[in-house]
Design a protein around this motif. Structure first.
Motif, PDB file in Angstrom:
ATOM      1  N   GLU A 248     -17.531 105.110  57.895  1.00 58.38           N
ATOM      2  CA  GLU A 248     -18.343 104.680  56.759  1.00 58.38           C
ATOM      3  C   GLU A 248     -17.597 104.878  55.446  1.00 58.38           C
ATOM      4  O   GLU A 248     -17.702 104.051  54.520  1.00 58.38           O
ATOM      5  N   MET A 249     -16.833 105.948  55.334  1.00 63.84           N
ATOM      6  CA  MET A 249     -16.051 106.192  54.130  1.00 63.84           C
ATOM      7  C   MET A 249     -15.041 105.083  53.897  1.00 63.84           C
ATOM      8  O   MET A 249     -14.793 104.658  52.760  1.00 63.84           O
ATOM      9  N   ARG A 250     -14.445 104.591  54.965  1.00 61.67           N
ATOM     10  CA  ARG A 250     -13.463 103.513  54.833  1.00 61.67           C
ATOM     11  C   ARG A 250     -14.127 102.181  54.499  1.00 61.67           C
ATOM     12  O   ARG A 250     -13.522 101.310  53.872  1.00 61.67           O
ATOM     13  N   ALA A 251     -15.386 102.034  54.901  1.00 58.52           N
ATOM     14  CA  ALA A 251     -16.102 100.782  54.630  1.00 58.52           C
ATOM     15  C   ALA A 251     -16.650 100.726  53.204  1.00 58.52           C
ATOM     16  O   ALA A 251     -16.678  99.655  52.580  1.00 58.52           O
ATOM     17  N   VAL A 252     -17.107 101.873  52.695  1.00 59.69           N
ATOM     18  CA  VAL A 252     -17.695 101.925  51.351  1.00 59.69           C
ATOM     19  C   VAL A 252     -17.058 103.085  50.594  1.00 59.69           C
ATOM     20  O   VAL A 252     -17.447 104.240  50.761  1.00 59.69           O
ATOM     21  N   GLY A 253     -16.084 102.752  49.784  1.00 61.59           N
ATOM     22  CA  GLY A 253     -15.358 103.759  49.012  1.00 61.59           C
ATOM     23  C   GLY A 253     -15.494 103.502  47.522  1.00 61.59           C
ATOM     24  O   GLY A 253     -16.357 102.740  47.074  1.00 61.59           O
ATOM     25  N   PRO A 254     -14.642 104.120  46.728  1.00 59.72           N
ATOM     26  CA  PRO A 254     -14.754 103.980  45.269  1.00 59.72           C
ATOM     27  C   PRO A 254     -14.621 102.541  44.788  1.00 59.72           C
ATOM     28  O   PRO A 254     -15.283 102.151  43.824  1.00 59.72           O
ATOM     29  N   ALA A 255     -13.790 101.732  45.441  1.00 64.14           N
ATOM     30  CA  ALA A 255     -13.636 100.335  45.008  1.00 64.14           C
ATOM     31  C   ALA A 255     -14.944  99.573  45.158  1.00 64.14           C
ATOM     32  O   ALA A 255     -15.334  98.784  44.272  1.00 64.14           O
ATOM     33  N   GLU A 256     -15.646  99.792  46.263  1.00 65.41           N
ATOM     34  CA  GLU A 256     -16.919  99.104  46.494  1.00 65.41           C
ATOM     35  C   GLU A 256     -17.992  99.567  45.503  1.00 65.41           C
ATOM     36  O   GLU A 256     -18.800  98.758  45.027  1.00 65.41           O
ATOM     37  N   VAL A 257     -17.988 100.864  45.185  1.00 71.03           N
ATOM     38  CA  VAL A 257     -18.970 101.367  44.222  1.00 71.03           C
ATOM     39  C   VAL A 257     -18.668 100.816  42.833  1.00 71.03           C
ATOM     40  O   VAL A 257     -19.584 100.419  42.095  1.00 71.03           O
ATOM     41  N   ARG A 258     -17.397 100.772  42.458  1.00 74.26           N
ATOM     42  CA  ARG A 258     -17.043 100.197  41.156  1.00 74.26           C
ATOM     43  C   ARG A 258     -17.455  98.724  41.074  1.00 74.26           C
ATOM     44  O   ARG A 258     -17.920  98.249  40.035  1.00 74.26           O
ATOM     45  N   ALA A 259     -17.312  97.989  42.182  1.00 77.22           N
ATOM     46  CA  ALA A 259     -17.720  96.586  42.203  1.00 77.22           C
ATOM     47  C   ALA A 259     -19.233  96.460  42.027  1.00 77.22           C
ATOM     48  O   ALA A 259     -19.723  95.558  41.323  1.00 77.22           O
ATOM     49  N   LEU A 260     -19.991  97.354  42.670  1.00 73.56           N
ATOM     50  CA  LEU A 260     -21.444  97.351  42.511  1.00 73.56           C
ATOM     51  C   LEU A 260     -21.820  97.614  41.058  1.00 73.56           C
ATOM     52  O   LEU A 260     -22.690  96.939  40.488  1.00 73.56           O
ATOM     53  N   LEU A 261     -21.164  98.585  40.442  1.00 71.29           N
ATOM     54  CA  LEU A 261     -21.466  98.935  39.056  1.00 71.29           C
ATOM     55  C   LEU A 261     -21.157  97.782  38.099  1.00 71.29           C
ATOM     56  O   LEU A 261     -21.773  97.677  37.031  1.00 71.29           O
ATOM     57  N   ALA A 262     -20.223  96.940  38.467  1.00 76.50           N
ATOM     58  CA  ALA A 262     -19.828  95.822  37.605  1.00 76.50           C
ATOM     59  C   ALA A 262     -20.714  94.595  37.771  1.00 76.50           C
ATOM     60  O   ALA A 262     -20.600  93.638  36.997  1.00 76.50           O
ATOM     61  N   GLN A 263     -21.598  94.616  38.760  1.00 78.49           N
ATOM     62  CA  GLN A 263     -22.441  93.451  39.018  1.00 78.49           C
ATOM     63  C   GLN A 263     -23.428  93.211  37.890  1.00 78.49           C
ATOM     64  O   GLN A 263     -23.933  94.138  37.266  1.00 78.49           O
TER      65      GLN A 263
END
Length: 264
Positions: A53-68
């Motif tokens: 799960e860590m490899r699937a959802v990491g800091p890059a994915e969270v940053r992308a969510l925050l930018a939405q």
């Protein structure tokens, strides 16, 4: 990462004589592992599902969510407003285990137990029998509203039962103050409440959003972050009807944002 840095600074007198040699990531939510890079030269341990799960959802994915744009990004920015993720680099656990792992730390027996999937795909509790202590990760939100990212709720309830059966005096939750098994029982009661209320409305043909809007939280209405109810109801619906797709991160955040607006 800043939170991990503050923690290590606060512990400096202790670690001067008892250095940190192992780190346990209890589960895959970023607030529990985004500080790994400050301890990248130590042995980092996690349950195998947690590592995936860590490899699937990491800091890059969270940053992308925050930018939405839109409700999902707005709600995520509200939730993460106290965190700076700009310099977080993922560091993954190198030691993985399945189901259980027994360790000896400074001469003390320590037992890791994966009680997931429940809150997330893998949920480690850390039991120190000789001290009468269990570190629960996010299997326990003391004084707060738990969120069922993965489920099933039945697994989470069994995890609560297991913690209560350990005979510990002290429970260190993933969120909230150090507590006792009383908080574990209180959380189990909330999960059973949601399970029963959601199932009754599923039987009536309500959508999960309609069900969440219809549920009177009663004594649980004063818990912080009770907009998580809509995700928890969806988890029950998904258990009752496996054809219902899982709520992905942005969808879950959008649902909570909309539900919170409806509560105002």
């Amino acid at each position: 990462m800043a939170s991990t840095s503050r923690l290590l600074t606060a512990m400096q007198d202790v670690v001067a004589t008892a250095p940190v040699e192992r780190v346990v990531n209890t589960h895959g939510n970023g607030d529990h592992w985004f500080g790994n890079q400050l301890l990248s030269d130590r042995e980092i341990i996690a349950a195998a599902p947690t590592a995936a799960e860590m490899r699937a959802v990491g800091p890059a994915e969270v940053r992308a969510l925050l930018a939405q744009q839109g409700r999902a990004g707005a709600f995520a920015r509200r939730v993460f407003r106290g965190f700076d993720l700009s310099d977080v680099e993922p560091v993954y656990p190198a030691t993985l285990y399945v189901d259980e792992l027994d360790l000896v730390v400074g001469g003390t027996d320590v037992r890791l137990i994966d009680v997931g999937p429940a809150h997330t795909a893998g949920d480690t509790i850390v039991h120190v029998p000789s001290a009468g202590v269990v570190y629960t990760g996010d299997i326990v939100f003391a004084g707060g509203t738990p969120i069922v990212w993965t489920g099933p709720i039945g697994n989470w309830l069994r995890a609560c039962d297991l913690i209560c059966e350990l005979g510990v005096c002290t429970v260190v939750p993933g969120h909230g103050l150090v507590t006792t098994v009383r908080a574990v029982r209180a959380q189990a009661a909330y999960l059973r409440f949601v399970q029963e209320e959601a199932a009754a409305r599923h039987e009536k043909g309500m959508t999960f959003v309609e069900a969440a809007q219809d549920i009177d939280l009663r004594e649980y209405g004063d818990l912080p972050e009770h907009e998580r109810l809509v995700v928890n109801v969806h988890a029950v619906y998904r258990e009752l009807d496996p054809d219902i797709p899982a709520l992905e991160g942005p969808s879950a955040f959008a649902c909570m944002g909309e539900f919170m607006e409806d509560l105002v």
